[in-house]
Design a protein around this motif. Structure first.
Motif, PDB file in Angstrom:
ATOM      1  N   GLY A 144       0.889  -1.248  -0.138  1.00  0.00           N
ATOM      2  CA  GLY A 144       0.057  -0.056   0.038  1.00  0.00           C
ATOM      3  C   GLY A 144       0.728   1.177   0.027  1.00  0.00           C
ATOM      4  O   GLY A 144       0.481   2.158  -0.663  1.00  0.00           O
ATOM      5  N   VAL A 145       1.742   1.376   0.804  1.00  0.00           N
ATOM      6  CA  VAL A 145       2.754   2.498   0.709  1.00  0.00           C
ATOM      7  C   VAL A 145       3.431   2.464  -0.380  1.00  0.00           C
ATOM      8  O   VAL A 145       3.535   3.579  -0.984  1.00  0.00           O
ATOM      9  N   GLY A 146       3.980   1.500  -1.067  1.00  0.00           N
ATOM     10  CA  GLY A 146       4.684   1.587  -2.400  1.00  0.00           C
ATOM     11  C   GLY A 146       3.796   1.986  -3.485  1.00  0.00           C
ATOM     12  O   GLY A 146       3.956   2.921  -4.342  1.00  0.00           O
ATOM     13  N   ALA A 147       2.464   1.703  -3.381  1.00  0.00           N
ATOM     14  CA  ALA A 147       1.536   2.179  -4.254  1.00  0.00           C
ATOM     15  C   ALA A 147       1.236   3.661  -4.212  1.00  0.00           C
ATOM     16  O   ALA A 147       0.868   4.541  -5.222  1.00  0.00           O
ATOM     17  N   PHE A 148       1.093   3.985  -2.883  1.00  0.00           N
ATOM     18  CA  PHE A 148       0.849   5.259  -2.796  1.00  0.00           C
ATOM     19  C   PHE A 148       1.747   6.364  -3.310  1.00  0.00           C
ATOM     20  O   PHE A 148       1.798   7.342  -3.833  1.00  0.00           O
ATOM     21  N   ILE A 149       3.159   6.002  -2.988  1.00  0.00           N
ATOM     22  CA  ILE A 149       4.334   6.605  -3.575  1.00  0.00           C
ATOM     23  C   ILE A 149       4.522   6.741  -4.750  1.00  0.00           C
ATOM     24  O   ILE A 149       4.905   7.732  -5.497  1.00  0.00           O
ATOM     25  N   ALA A 150       4.199   5.420  -5.367  1.00  0.00           N
ATOM     26  CA  ALA A 150       4.154   5.359  -7.039  1.00  0.00           C
ATOM     27  C   ALA A 150       3.116   6.428  -7.466  1.00  0.00           C
ATOM     28  O   ALA A 150       3.267   7.099  -8.833  1.00  0.00           O
ATOM     29  N   LYS A 151       2.036   6.405  -7.117  1.00  0.00           N
ATOM     30  CA  LYS A 151       1.123   7.166  -7.513  1.00  0.00           C
ATOM     31  C   LYS A 151       1.331   8.585  -7.360  1.00  0.00           C
ATOM     32  O   LYS A 151       1.168   9.504  -8.129  1.00  0.00           O
ATOM     33  N   LYS A 152       1.924   9.167  -6.126  1.00  0.00           N
ATOM     34  CA  LYS A 152       2.367  10.377  -6.000  1.00  0.00           C
ATOM     35  C   LYS A 152       3.853  11.082  -6.699  1.00  0.00           C
ATOM     36  O   LYS A 152       3.768  11.910  -7.340  1.00  0.00           O
ATOM     37  N   LEU A 153       4.400   9.889  -7.260  1.00  0.00           N
ATOM     38  CA  LEU A 153       5.501  10.246  -8.230  1.00  0.00           C
ATOM     39  C   LEU A 153       4.895  10.308  -9.821  1.00  0.00           C
ATOM     40  O   LEU A 153       5.753  10.518 -10.654  1.00  0.00           O
ATOM     41  N   GLY A 154       3.647   9.838 -10.048  1.00  0.00           N
ATOM     42  CA  GLY A 154       2.975   9.722 -11.220  1.00  0.00           C
ATOM     43  C   GLY A 154       3.307   8.610 -12.135  1.00  0.00           C
ATOM     44  O   GLY A 154       3.024   8.309 -13.357  1.00  0.00           O
ATOM     45  N   ALA A 155       3.998   7.527 -11.383  1.00  0.00           N
ATOM     46  CA  ALA A 155       4.228   6.231 -12.014  1.00  0.00           C
ATOM     47  C   ALA A 155       2.753   5.322 -12.506  1.00  0.00           C
ATOM     48  O   ALA A 155       2.842   4.730 -13.345  1.00  0.00           O
TER      49      ALA A 155
END
Length: 65
Positions: free
Chosen positions: A51-62
């Protein structure tokens, strides 16, 4: 045929009983509550990390299309 099948089934059940049964007379087996708690904690930690990885990836635009 049935005799051979019954013998194989009996051997399998005995093997499973020896494999999954208690290791000593105090009742501490391979499938104790402690093992279930450890594996449950690992599953929860993995879900949090995903979940944290997906949140960070979304914030980075990935994850944007």
């Amino acid at each position: 045929m049935w005799t051979t099948t019954n013998m194989h089934l009996t051997n399998l059940l005995l093997w499973l009983q020896q494999r999954l049964g208690p290791v000593d007379e105090r009742g501490g087996g391979r499938n104790t509550d402690e093992g279930f708690h450890i594996s449950g904690g690992a599953v929860v930690a993995g879900a949090i990390a995903a979940g944290v990885g997906a949140f960070i990836a979304k914030k980075l635009g990935a994850l944007d299309e």
